[in-house]
Design a protein around this motif. Structure first.
Motif, PDB file in Angstrom:
ATOM      1  N   UNK A 286       0.828  -1.205   0.000  1.00  0.00           N
ATOM      2  CA  UNK A 286       0.000   0.000   0.000  1.00  0.00           C
ATOM      3  C   UNK A 286       0.863   1.256   0.000  1.00  0.00           C
ATOM      4  N   UNK A 287       1.931   1.254   0.815  1.00  0.00           N
ATOM      5  CA  UNK A 287       2.825   2.414   0.867  1.00  0.00           C
ATOM      6  C   UNK A 287       3.517   2.643  -0.471  1.00  0.00           C
ATOM      7  N   UNK A 288       3.996   1.568  -1.088  1.00  0.00           N
ATOM      8  CA  UNK A 288       4.684   1.707  -2.369  1.00  0.00           C
ATOM      9  C   UNK A 288       3.737   2.178  -3.465  1.00  0.00           C
ATOM     10  N   UNK A 289       2.512   1.680  -3.454  1.00  0.00           N
ATOM     11  CA  UNK A 289       1.534   2.108  -4.453  1.00  0.00           C
ATOM     12  C   UNK A 289       1.202   3.583  -4.282  1.00  0.00           C
ATOM     13  N   UNK A 290       1.018   4.003  -3.022  1.00  0.00           N
ATOM     14  CA  UNK A 290       0.703   5.416  -2.758  1.00  0.00           C
ATOM     15  C   UNK A 290       1.845   6.330  -3.195  1.00  0.00           C
ATOM     16  N   UNK A 291       3.072   5.992  -2.767  1.00  0.00           N
ATOM     17  CA  UNK A 291       4.215   6.855  -3.052  1.00  0.00           C
ATOM     18  C   UNK A 291       4.685   6.742  -4.489  1.00  0.00           C
ATOM     19  N   UNK A 292       4.627   5.547  -5.038  1.00  0.00           N
ATOM     20  CA  UNK A 292       5.173   5.326  -6.369  1.00  0.00           C
ATOM     21  C   UNK A 292       4.209   5.549  -7.508  1.00  0.00           C
ATOM     22  N   UNK A 293       2.900   5.552  -7.223  1.00  0.00           N
ATOM     23  CA  UNK A 293       1.925   5.689  -8.294  1.00  0.00           C
ATOM     24  C   UNK A 293       0.869   6.751  -8.064  1.00  0.00           C
ATOM     25  N   UNK A 294       0.129   6.615  -6.976  1.00  0.00           N
ATOM     26  CA  UNK A 294      -0.990   7.533  -6.723  1.00  0.00           C
ATOM     27  C   UNK A 294      -0.505   8.953  -6.478  1.00  0.00           C
ATOM     28  N   UNK A 295       0.700   9.105  -5.951  1.00  0.00           N
ATOM     29  CA  UNK A 295       1.211  10.446  -5.647  1.00  0.00           C
ATOM     30  C   UNK A 295       1.280  11.346  -6.880  1.00  0.00           C
ATOM     31  N   UNK A 296       1.368  10.746  -8.058  1.00  0.00           N
ATOM     32  CA  UNK A 296       1.414  11.543  -9.296  1.00  0.00           C
ATOM     33  C   UNK A 296       0.137  12.348  -9.481  1.00  0.00           C
ATOM     34  N   UNK A 345       9.670   7.235  -8.559  1.00  0.00           N
ATOM     35  CA  UNK A 345      10.919   6.649  -8.076  1.00  0.00           C
ATOM     36  C   UNK A 345      11.367   7.309  -6.785  1.00  0.00           C
ATOM     37  N   UNK A 346      11.214   8.626  -6.692  1.00  0.00           N
ATOM     38  CA  UNK A 346      11.559   9.325  -5.444  1.00  0.00           C
ATOM     39  C   UNK A 346      10.704   8.823  -4.292  1.00  0.00           C
ATOM     40  N   UNK A 347       9.412   8.610  -4.569  1.00  0.00           N
ATOM     41  CA  UNK A 347       8.532   8.096  -3.529  1.00  0.00           C
ATOM     42  C   UNK A 347       8.935   6.714  -3.065  1.00  0.00           C
ATOM     43  N   UNK A 348       9.266   5.841  -3.998  1.00  0.00           N
ATOM     44  CA  UNK A 348       9.698   4.491  -3.641  1.00  0.00           C
ATOM     45  C   UNK A 348      10.984   4.529  -2.825  1.00  0.00           C
ATOM     46  N   UNK A 349      11.925   5.377  -3.233  1.00  0.00           N
ATOM     47  CA  UNK A 349      13.176   5.519  -2.473  1.00  0.00           C
ATOM     48  C   UNK A 349      12.879   6.016  -1.064  1.00  0.00           C
ATOM     49  N   UNK A 350      11.967   6.977  -0.957  1.00  0.00           N
ATOM     50  CA  UNK A 350      11.614   7.505   0.354  1.00  0.00           C
ATOM     51  C   UNK A 350      10.983   6.464   1.250  1.00  0.00           C
ATOM     52  N   UNK A 351      10.094   5.658   0.707  1.00  0.00           N
ATOM     53  CA  UNK A 351       9.472   4.592   1.495  1.00  0.00           C
ATOM     54  C   UNK A 351      10.532   3.607   1.969  1.00  0.00           C
ATOM     55  N   UNK A 352      11.424   3.205   1.068  1.00  0.00           N
ATOM     56  CA  UNK A 352      12.463   2.261   1.444  1.00  0.00           C
ATOM     57  C   UNK A 352      13.400   2.814   2.506  1.00  0.00           C
ATOM     58  N   UNK A 353      13.809   4.072   2.342  1.00  0.00           N
ATOM     59  CA  UNK A 353      14.727   4.680   3.308  1.00  0.00           C
ATOM     60  C   UNK A 353      14.061   4.845   4.671  1.00  0.00           C
TER      61      UNK A 353
END
Length: 388
Positions: A286-296, A345-353
């Motif tokens: 859910x976090x990756x989808x939100x940050x990596x996709x829906x955030x656009x 990609x920035x969102x995914x990096x942020x979630x991972x970090x």
């Protein structure tokens, strides 16, 4: 509501930094108890709270990227204090939001570095303390049902956002760098953040309700409201024995024949371990989808503080962020021309970090708690004492 550099003068920024550091230090001690499952209301298997707390921090980071419109030309986003406190505890919640703010300030140039103390005080401490105090008060007076936890979550989250707006106004009254009417700032901040609070409340209640629906034992604020597992001491137990209240296990054990003790111990050791892995994976996805996709598709309008700052002139002395030229500034990967790809990609990096840093902090805290108390993990300690 991320305060940039230059809004608040140096003395007050330093003072809030001291407040924030003290609160984080207190939260570190309190989080050790929450993560180790010590204290009233604790449950077996609380060691799972450590990785879940890291996930909560990552989820808050992701959802904060989803600005939603609240008025003409104004947007809002999740603050997360209420959500974190209810899911993993108030002390751990303060640390979750603090980790998010630290990662945003350092990696994404969101929220000033000199204003980090202001942001932690306002967005991590005030929201968490106010929300959890309201939540506990409501849970005490509402019926002892899971639905009451969701209702209390909604109200607590709703009121925590304008509380943070009031706190910011107070801080600005003490150390604001522009000569503006505090009354106008107060009215504008509280007015727009009441609207933002509705979005905060909806996100918080939906998330807490979703977790309660599948694993209520993983929700810190719901502990004590779920029915304990019932242990049958013998397959030959009479119907009267089986109908005994679940909250009288010791009495039932005392009444059982001595020959049933080995069978009871075997039943206990053979009880299935209830893993939180599925919940963890679902939250991560859910976090990756939100940050990596829906955030656009998030609103591009300025958030509540930015709008009020521009309208009231309190941003007159705002300074550029020291990391404004960093590779991830403004939640976009530098040198990638496709905005969807750069932001995702920035969102995914942020979630991972955030997940890595948060989980690391909470795992270390839990281990230090266990080492300091000389506790040894008991056999079967990973099992929850609560039903799903």
């Amino acid at each position: 509501m991320h305060v940039p550099d230059g809004f608040i003068n140096a003395p007050v920024s330093a003072a809030t930094g001291v407040v924030a550091a003290a609160a984080v230090a207190v939260s570190l001690r309190g989080a050790r108890r929450e993560l180790a499952g010590a204290g009233a209301g604790a449950v077996a298997g609380a060691e799972r709270t450590a990785p879940l707390a890291g996930l909560v921090a990552a989820f808050i980071f992701a959802v904060q990227m989803l600005n939603f419109p609240v008025a003409a030309g104004t947007s809002g986003h999740l603050l997360g204090g209420a959500l974190a406190a209810i899911l993993v505890g108030p002390y751990t919640g303060v640390l979750c939001v603090s980790v998010v703010l630290l990662m945003q300030g350092v990696l994404f140039a969101d929220g000033g570095l000199t204003a980090l103390g202001v942001n932690i005080t306002d967005m991590a401490i005030v929201t968490t303390v106010v929300a959890y105090a309201l939540f506990r008060g409501l849970v005490k007076v509402l019926p002892r049902r899971r639905r009451s936890v969701t209702v209390a979550s909604f109200v607590a989250a709703l009121l925590s956002v304008p509380a943070a707006a009031v706190a910011f106004t107070a801080i600005y009254a003490l150390g604001g760098t522009s000569d503006v009417s505090i009354g106008k700032v107060f009215t504008a901040m509280v007015g727009v953040h009441v609207l933002i609070g509705i979005g905060e409340a909806a996100i918080t209640a939906l998330t807490v309700g979703a977790v309660i629906a599948v694993r209520p034992d993983l929700v810190y604020g719901a502990r004590g409201l779920t029915k304990p597992l019932e242990l049958r001491t013998s397959p030959l137990a009479s119907p009267a024995d089986e109908s005994a209240p679940a909250d009288e296990p010791r009495a039932a054990a005392a009444a059982a024949p001595a020959s049933a003790a080995p069978a009871a111990a075997a039943a206990t050791s053979a009880a299935p371990r209830r893993s939180a892995r599925r919940v963890w994976l679902a939250g991560l996805v859910a976090a990756l989808v939100c940050a990596g996709g829906i955030s656009y598709y998030a609103s591009a309008s300025p958030d509540g503080l930015e709008k009020v700052a521009h309208d009231q002139g309190i941003d007159a002395k705002a300074r550029d962020h020291a990391a404004k030229d960093s590779p991830l500034a403004d939640y976009s990967v530098k040198d990638i021309t496709n905005p969807r790809l750069a932001g995702g990609l920035a969102g995914v990096i942020g979630v991972g970090a955030t997940l890595a840093v948060g989980t690391g902090v909470f795992v270390v805290l839990r281990r230090r708690r266990n080492a300091g108390s000389g506790e040894q993990p008991a056999a079967g300690s990973g099992r929850s004492s609560e039903s799903a």
